[in-house]
Design a protein around this motif. Structure first.
Motif, mmCIF file in Angstrom:
data_model
loop_
_atom_site.group_PDB
_atom_site.id
_atom_site.type_symbol
_atom_site.label_atom_id
_atom_site.label_comp_id
_atom_site.label_asym_id
_atom_site.label_seq_id
_atom_site.Cartn_x
_atom_site.Cartn_y
_atom_site.Cartn_z
ATOM 1 N N ALA A 38 0.830 -1.208 0.000
ATOM 2 C CA ALA A 38 0.000 0.000 0.000
ATOM 3 C C ALA A 38 0.865 1.259 0.000
ATOM 4 O O ALA A 38 0.525 2.259 -0.653
ATOM 5 N N ILE A 39 2.014 1.188 0.729
ATOM 6 C CA ILE A 39 2.915 2.362 0.718
ATOM 7 C C ILE A 39 3.434 2.595 -0.695
ATOM 8 O O ILE A 39 3.419 3.714 -1.220
ATOM 9 N N ARG A 40 3.897 1.517 -1.310
ATOM 10 C CA ARG A 40 4.416 1.611 -2.685
ATOM 11 C C ARG A 40 3.349 2.209 -3.619
ATOM 12 O O ARG A 40 3.611 3.133 -4.381
ATOM 13 N N ASP A 41 2.121 1.668 -3.510
ATOM 14 C CA ASP A 41 1.073 2.128 -4.435
ATOM 15 C C ASP A 41 0.660 3.573 -4.152
ATOM 16 O O ASP A 41 0.336 4.325 -5.068
ATOM 17 N N ARG A 42 0.731 3.945 -2.893
ATOM 18 C CA ARG A 42 0.382 5.327 -2.537
ATOM 19 C C ARG A 42 1.380 6.302 -3.196
ATOM 20 O O ARG A 42 1.009 7.325 -3.769
ATOM 21 N N VAL A 43 2.661 5.926 -3.063
ATOM 22 C CA VAL A 43 3.684 6.793 -3.664
ATOM 23 C C VAL A 43 3.493 6.843 -5.184
ATOM 24 O O VAL A 43 3.493 7.921 -5.807
ATOM 25 N N LEU A 44 3.279 5.665 -5.778
ATOM 26 C CA LEU A 44 3.121 5.628 -7.239
ATOM 27 C C LEU A 44 1.928 6.477 -7.676
ATOM 28 O O LEU A 44 2.015 7.243 -8.648
ATOM 29 N N LYS A 45 0.836 6.389 -6.932
ATOM 30 C CA LYS A 45 -0.370 7.142 -7.284
ATOM 31 C C LYS A 45 -0.083 8.652 -7.231
ATOM 32 O O LYS A 45 -0.483 9.411 -8.125
ATOM 33 N N GLU A 46 0.645 9.046 -6.198
ATOM 34 C CA GLU A 46 0.932 10.480 -6.088
ATOM 35 C C GLU A 46 1.878 10.954 -7.190
ATOM 36 O O GLU A 46 1.703 12.036 -7.759
ATOM 37 N N VAL A 47 2.849 10.099 -7.511
ATOM 38 C CA VAL A 47 3.795 10.480 -8.581
ATOM 39 C C VAL A 47 3.062 10.556 -9.921
ATOM 40 O O VAL A 47 3.233 11.498 -10.685
ATOM 41 N N GLU A 48 2.194 9.584 -10.164
ATOM 42 C CA GLU A 48 1.472 9.580 -11.452
ATOM 43 C C GLU A 48 0.453 10.702 -11.525
ATOM 44 O O GLU A 48 0.172 11.219 -12.596
ATOM 45 N N GLY A 49 -0.075 11.040 -10.373
ATOM 46 C CA GLY A 49 -0.982 12.189 -10.340
ATOM 47 C C GLY A 49 -0.209 13.484 -10.619
ATOM 48 O O GLY A 49 -0.706 14.428 -11.235
ATOM 49 N N TRP A 50 1.030 13.522 -10.189
ATOM 50 C CA TRP A 50 1.890 14.697 -10.382
ATOM 51 C C TRP A 50 2.326 14.802 -11.850
ATOM 52 O O TRP A 50 2.334 15.861 -12.452
ATOM 53 N N CYS A 51 2.638 13.645 -12.410
ATOM 54 C CA CYS A 51 3.161 13.627 -13.783
ATOM 55 C C CYS A 51 2.570 12.415 -14.511
ATOM 56 O O CYS A 51 3.065 11.300 -14.370
ATOM 57 N N PRO A 52 1.477 12.636 -15.270
ATOM 58 C CA PRO A 52 0.749 11.513 -15.882
ATOM 59 C C PRO A 52 1.589 10.697 -16.884
ATOM 60 O O PRO A 52 1.364 9.521 -17.053
ATOM 61 N N SER A 53 2.539 11.334 -17.594
ATOM 62 C CA SER A 53 3.339 10.527 -18.533
ATOM 63 C C SER A 53 4.821 10.776 -18.279
ATOM 64 O O SER A 53 5.449 11.611 -18.933
ATOM 65 N N PRO A 54 5.386 10.087 -17.300
ATOM 66 C CA PRO A 54 6.777 10.312 -16.927
ATOM 67 C C PRO A 54 7.738 9.924 -18.057
ATOM 68 O O PRO A 54 7.439 9.007 -18.826
#
Lengths: 125, 832
Positions: free
Chosen positions: B799-815
């Motif tokens: 859940a920690i991993r997914d939380r971070v990923l969700k926030e990063v993807e929300g910040w930058c949709p196409s890294p």
């Protein structure tokens, strides 16, 4: 009088402005060093290396205070530059003028300094 | 009911040559007089039989009954290679259209030639009879040229008629060019036939012969006499001026058009008509200016002006007419008009003669006459009307006449200079505009640019109506019946207009409605071609521009279209190469992504650690690395990032993964710093020495012991530990250097350590996480990462991993960089 034979780089999000002051070649990097900047930066650094050799400058100073970001491919170009300068036996220092508030600068450039402490120095402002 | 205006075609090789220019002038003026449209088509001389038709000749095959009612062919300009038989075949190809041949007698085709034989008879006869020469040499034209053959035969005939013994050493052949005249003269001198006069079959060869004689120090006319044929413009200006057979070329053209109109009206025309020629004696035969050498002697007597004229009016008119060649029929009555004005002048109406002379010069200039010839007309009048006082002449009257002749000569002289000056100015202007336009045309790298250049340059060159059409790429091979064209550029009234989009049969030459509008027109059709073989289309242009322009424009247009075609091909090749390169890079990325993602550990299992991990390669794969390796005493965690992208980065990552795996397996308790140094040496050697590349990588190796101690070395982003005790994140920087950049890093690579406590969460990540940028280029950053971890720290590691990923993807949709994360929660061993 020596005249610099290298052109500035002007892009929308990235810029390089070289100037020659006494025996120091100053290079001001600005903007964002992302994938679009990799090619121009690589070519520029190759040119600046031959200029450093031709003009026998004692230092190349990279002012990166206005460089907001530098990705790993751009960093690679800088490392290649420093390796070549060291490899050619140039008596030329490489100085980075940095802004401590920018995280990438501390992380990446410190590693550069560690790599060639006799060549590279970092001046924080 | 009005009938459709006829259109007549004139086919010739160039428009710029002396002969071509004069013949075209005559045809054009007669077309105006007959109110018929004229279409001048020019390409090159016809190709040798069996040889591929020169591309330039394509224009001749496009002319037919779709566009014209009759065809006049300047055969003498087209026949050099194919001869009389070839010309006959060529002309018969136009049946059933009426065809008229100029300059060449062809069986079954009505033709008009100048009296070539008589011309040579005049020239050779003049050398022998008037100058007493017995060693008259001859420079003939090409053997296949019918006119050249007739002239050569006449040379032998003229000698025979005067009982001058023939001598083969005195006969040479040229190709109607200045250079060939020079080399023929060189041959003649080398053979030792000792010529004392040279007659050449055209003026250019005569001029070439004079050049060579001058170089050899042989003086003309003191040592040798020279005569040419044609009376080209240059003949008057050479030094010495050239004695030549005057060929009434403009008249030839005008009469051809007259005959064509008669043919179309169903009237009879002579099968073969001969046009008379005459000898113009100038300096090269030693006669100098001889305006009236061939005039009959004065025959009348009488006193007083008007009476003097009336008494010999018929003979005077004939003599005047002979002294000046007026090309077209428009000024036929000029001698009578001039004499009437002279009569009026002499009866006291002062100024009438000069006024009439000026008007005549004006009209004759427009008709293309050489105004200098009118000096000869004044010489005729002066000679005929002169009565010395001792012969009973009226002194006062004679003085008045002399003053009149003097004034007339000044009027003619200045008119002549003016016309020559205008002509020269026109040539200079045309050359200037051409050199400008050449610059523009030579930089046309695409058809749209060519269109823009035509729109801006053609009006300056004298064009207001232009249609440039290019063959459709799928045109029907060499069959002109099948070929279609599309108009590239259309200009009407000096302005570019949108050309019709549809293709049309090439035999129409221009889009519908362009040829044969309401007003009578003369149009010029030229092939748009490059070299002999590449034909691109046809350009149809209005007449009236300087003739230099048409020849030059033909070359410029052909070259520009060729350049555009080459450029297009070049761009196509580059695009193709780029596409292939992109495809290659894409394939590499696919391979690199596969290497990267298939090498991640399948199961994450290390005693005392709850583990979750993630690697998400970006489109241009970035070469991220992570690994988790369990050992008896704990385990190894590794994370790194190869600088650069693509397959090479993937390969370097593969090397690192293999080495870390092998070395930790062999020595699970090894010092991370020593492993890093060993890996660096191997990577440096492999990448720089063997792959000849300059990749380097960040690499952090952590040796974990079940008791919670973590020893680490290398260089990478900060290690984050979220302490269970404080619920806060601590960032632990690495202190090493990159691997692969230096041959040895032992001295700068040191082990460091920290200790995990129960519940602490360790997070390793790549810069794809912290450097993910939003639309404003702001980075996600370490602080946001820490905040995300802290807020989810109580949840599972997944859940920690997914939380971070969700926030990063929300910040930058196409890294644009890989995102890699390892999250581990430490669980201390239970106390026994």
């Amino acid at each position: 009088m020596s005249i610099l034979r290298v052109e500035p780089v002007v892009m929308d999000s990235f810029g390089i402005e070289p100037t020659l002051r006494d025996d120091t070649l100053s290079v001001k990097l600005t903007g964002t060093g992302d994938m679009a900047a990799v090619g121009p930066l690589g070519f520029f650094l190759k040119d600046i290396q031959s200029e450093a050799l031709r003009l026998r400058v004692s230092a190349v100073a990279f002012d990166v205070r206005a460089l907001y970001f530098l990705n790993s491919s751009c960093l690679k170009a800088l490392i290649s530059f420093i390796s070549s300068v060291a490899g050619q036996g140039l008596k030329c220092k490489v100085e980075f003028i940095t802004d401590a508030r920018l995280g990438w600068q501390r992380r990446s450039l410190t590693a550069l300094e560690r790599m060639s402490p006799e060549l590279v120095s970092i001046a924080d402002t | 009911m009005s009938t459709k205006r006829r259109t007549i075609a004139l086919l010739m090789d160039y428009v710029g040559g002396d002969y071509q220019s004069e013949v075209r002038f005559g045809v054009e003026r007669a077309a105006e007089a007959h109110d018929v449209n004229l279409l001048v088509a020019f390409g090159e001389t016809l190709a040798l039989p069996g040889a591929t038709d020169a591309a330039q000749n394509s224009i001749y095959h496009l002319i037919g009954e779709e566009t014209v009612d009759g065809i006049i062919v300047a055969s003498a300009t087209l026949c050099h290679h194919i001869g009389i038989e070839g010309m006959r075949e060529f002309l018969r190809g136009y049946a059933p259209l009426p065809v008229f041949s100029i300059g060449m007698e062809i069986e079954g085709i009505p033709s008009l030639t100048v009296d070539n034989a008589f011309g040579i008879e005049l020239a050779v006869g003049h050398m022998v009879d008037a100058h007493g020469r017995r060693r008259v040499a001859y420079i003939g034209g090409p053997a296949n040229n019918e006119e050249a053959r007739t002239r050569a035969e006449a040379y032998w005939g003229a000698l025979a008629a005067r009982a001058v013994p023939p001598d083969e050493r005195l006969f040479a052949e040229g190709a109607f060019t200045i250079d060939s005249g020079r080399s023929a003269m060189r041959d003649l001198l080398a053979r030792g036939g000792e010529p004392d006069a040279v007659v050449a079959a055209n003026d250019k060869m005569a001029l070439g012969a004079m050049e060579l004689l001058k170089e050899r120090g042989i003086r003309v006319p003191q040592d040798i006499l020279v005569a040419g044929f044609d009376d080209a413009v240059i003949a008057r200006f050479s030094k010495p001026s050239l004695t030549t057979v005057r060929q009434p070329m403009k008249r030839l053209g005008a009469l051809a058009m007259d005959s064509m109109v008669r043919m179309l009206d169903g009237k009879d025309v002579q099968d073969v008509a001969l046009l008379e020629v005459e000898l113009t004696c100038r300096e090269s035969c030693g006669c100098g200016v001889q305006a009236s050498a061939s005039l009959p002697p004065p025959g009348t007597t009488g006193r007083g002006g008007a009476a003097l004229i009336a008494a010999q009016r018929g003979s005077l008119e004939r003599a005047l007419r002979r002294s000046v060649s007026i090309p077209t029929g428009s000024l036929d009555g000029w001698p009578g008009d001039l004499l009437s004005a002279l009569e009026a002048e002499l009866t006291g109406k002062e100024g009438r003669f000069l006024h009439a002379l000026e008007a005549l010069l004006d009209a004759a200039g427009r008709a293309g006459a050489i105004l200098d010839h009118f000096q000869g007309a004044i010489a005729v009048l002066r000679e005929r009307l002169h009565r010395p006082v001792e012969d009973g002449g009226d002194g006062v009257f004679q003085d008045a006449l002399e003053r009149l002749w003097h004034a007339s000569r000044i009027v003619i002289g200045s008119a002549s200079v003016r016309v020559e000056g205008e002509r020269r100015l026109n040539v200079e202007l045309a050359s200037m505009y051409l050199s400008w336009s050449a610059r523009s045309f030579s930089t046309c790298l695409s058809l749209p640019i060519l269109k823009r250049v035509m729109a801006s340059e053609l009006p300056a060159l004298g064009f207001s109506r232009v249609a440039v059409s290019l063959y459709d790429s799928t045109h029907g091979g060499h069959d002109p019946q099948q070929t279609t064209m599309k108009t590239l550029f259309l200009m009407e009234g000096g302005r570019e207009v949108e050309p019709p989009p549809a293709s049309f049969p090439a035999r129409l030459l221009a889009p519908d409605g362009f040829l044969g509008g309401g007003e009578r027109t003369t149009l010029i059709a030229i092939p748009v071609a490059f070299g002999d073989l590449e034909k691109f289309g046809v350009a149809v242009l209005n007449s009236g521009a300087h003739e230099l322009v048409y020849d030059a424009l033909r070359l410029q247009l052909g070259s520009a279209v060729k350049a555009a075609a080459l450029h297009r091909e070049m761009i196509r090749q580059v695009e193709l190469r780029e596409r292939l390169e992109q495809e290659r890079i894409h394939q590499e990325s696919v391979v690199a992504a596969r290497i990267q993602t298939t090498l991640v550990p399948e199961r994450l299992s290390v005693e005392g650690l709850e583990l979750s991990a993630l690697m998400k390669p970006a489109a241009a794969v970035g070469g991220d690395y992570y690994d988790v390796l369990a050992t008896a005493e704990g385990g190894w965690l590794g994370i790194g990032d190869v600088a650069g992208h693509g397959l090479a980065a993937g390969l370097v990552m593969l090397m690192i993964q293999s080495m870390v795996s092998a070395l930790t397996r062999r020595d699970p308790g090894a010092s991370p710093a020593r492993l890093i140094s060993a890996i660096n040496a191997a990577v440096y050697e492999n990448v720089r020495g063997r792959l000849m590349r300059d990749e380097h990588a960040t690499l952090l190796l952590l040796r974990y012991e079940r008791g919670g101690r973590v020893t680490f070395a290398g260089a990478h982003d900060d290690i984050i530990v979220c302490r269970a005790r404080t619920r806060r994140c601590v960032c632990i920087p690495s202190s090493g250097v990159w691997i692969g950049a230096l041959p040895a890093i032992d001295a700068m690579t040191r082990d460091a350590e920290f200790v995990l406590e129960d519940g602490d969460v360790l997070v390793l990540y790549s810069d794809g996480v912290t450097e993910a940028r939003d639309a404003h280029h702001e980075q996600f950053g370490l602080e946001r990462l820490c905040a995300a971890i802290e807020s989810a720290q109580s949840a599972s590691v997944v859940a920690i991993r997914d939380r971070v990923l969700k926030e990063v993807e929300g910040w930058c949709p196409s890294p644009d960089d890989d995102i890699t994360m390892v999250v581990a929660r430490y669980r201390a061993p239970r106390q026994p």
